[in-house]
Each structure stands twice: as C-alpha cells, then as structure tokens.
Design an enzyme around this catalytic site. Structure first.
Site, PDB file in Angstrom:
ATOM      1  CG  ASP A  61      -2.035   1.031   1.135  1.00  0.00           C
ATOM      2  OD1 ASP A  61      -1.871   2.034   0.403  1.00  0.00           O
ATOM      3  OD2 ASP A  61      -3.069   0.853   1.802  1.00  0.00           O
TER       4      ASP A  61
ATOM      5  NE  ARG B  12      -4.594   3.036  -0.338  1.00  0.00           N
ATOM      6  CZ  ARG B  12      -5.692   2.409   0.053  1.00  0.00           C
ATOM      7  NH1 ARG B  12      -6.869   2.806  -0.414  1.00  0.00           N
ATOM      8  NH2 ARG B  12      -5.629   1.385   0.892  1.00  0.00           N
TER       9      ARG B  12
END
Length: 216
Positions: free
Chosen positions: A140, A142
């Site tokens: 991830d 983000r």
C-alpha cells in the site's frame, strides 16, 4: 445555485494544495458541490464532493481512492465502485457530508498499469498482497496528505469516517484530521471479489464482518 462556476478567491494551503474552482454537480445520488483542487507538489488535480454544511466537527466523510476499473468500468474484481455509490447515497441521505476523491491512489498507490499486472497475477493464484510484492511494489503506497489538506480547507475539523480500513483512520489523524467515529461501509460480496475481500480482512485488517459464515 447557478450552473456555471462560482467565483472563488483561490487559496493555497500549507499542504501544497490550491483551491481552484467550485461548481454545482447534480448526480443520481443527490446534488453536490464539486470543489476542484490542484496539488502543486505534483501538479495533480483533485476533487471533493460536498453536500450540505460540513463546517466544523463530525462531518460524515468518505476518502475514496481512485479506482478506474471499479469506479468507471464497474469491475467486479473489487468493491470500489459499490463503495463509491454507497458513500454518496449515505452522505446525501444524511443531509451533509463530503467525499474526497483522491487521484493518484490507483491500485493502492501503485498506478493503473501496475494494478492490471497485479490483477493478472491474482488470476494466476496470488492474492492482492502477494501480487504487489511479486512485482517489487509496496502493498500500500497511498499517502493521505492531500485528502487531509482538502478537509482542512473545507473547514472540516473532525470526521465520521466511512471506511473499513484502520490505516486510513490513522493516516488522517497523522495529518491533523480528528476521526471521531469510523463507520463501516459494507457492500454485498459476490463470487468475483470474495477472495479479494477476504485477503483485505485477513492480511490488511479491514473490518469486514459481513464475510463471516460465507462458504470458501
């Protein structure tokens, strides 16, 4: 509200975002104000959809990661499109709230082409975590700086967050957005995305209690 764009005094925020424009946006879910931003750190365009008065505390909020395949094409591989529609419906029914649509978050931040490669690996037996790692990419990637900056600019001081993801809550709090409540956004699973959702629960710790009791 007039259909044309409203005149705004452009504002720059410490997060590096600049508010550029707002305009009435009628949708099948209700009427929203689309507020457009420019992230000057990377020149990426961003948008928030605002319904009603969100100034102050405890605004019902969805921070939605861009997902072209799910949001635009209706992919059944994930639940993103269903969550986007559900969030807008809930916000409209509430009478006030905001949805921040974060571009640059495609494939949990790895980008569209890498996401498609990861999906191909998943079709060959890897789960969504294993697929990213097999490509040499983060599970991830983000970052929620822009989302937090947009919420600050809109005058939102704390949120009731529509999300199943504990990391999202922690990330917003890291950037100074208080999360007074985290509200699950559960959509009906189906055969195409059930394995993906189970991986999100078991390996990424998403809150997905509606998967309990479903046959593997």
């Amino acid at each position: 509200m007039a259909e044309e764009e409203n005149a705004l005094s452009v504002t720059s925020q410490p997060s590096g975002i600049e508010r550029v424009v707002d305009v009435r946006l009628p949708t099948v879910h209700g009427e929203f104000l689309a507020v457009g931003y420019l992230d000057r750190s990377c020149m990426r365009e961003q948008v928030a959809l605002v319904h009603g008065d969100v100034l102050g505390r405890d605004a019902l909020t969805r921070v939605h990661s861009e997902c072209l395949t799910g949001d635009a094409f209706g992919s059944m591989h994930c639940e993103c499109g269903d969550q986007l529609a559900a969030a807008l419906e809930v916000i409209a029914a509430e009478g006030a709230g905001v949805l921040v649509y974060v571009q640059g978050h495609e494939g949990r931040g790895i980008g569209l082409l890498a996401k498609l490669k990861a999906m191909r690996l998943q079709s060959q037996g890897l789960d969504t975590v294993e697929a990213n790692l097999a490509l040499g990419l983060p599970v991830d990637a983000r970052d929620y700086r822009v989302a937090a900056g947009i919420l600050h600019d809109l005058g939102v001081r704390s949120v009731r967050l529509l999300s199943n993801n504990p990391v999202k809550r922690e990330a917003l709090q890291h950037y100074g957005v208080e999360v007074s409540e985290q509200i699950p956004l559960l959509t009906p699973p189906h055969e195409e995305n059930l394995r993906y959702l189970r991986t999100k629960r078991e390996r990424l710790h998403h809150y997905l209690p509606h998967l309990d009791g479903l046959a593997r």
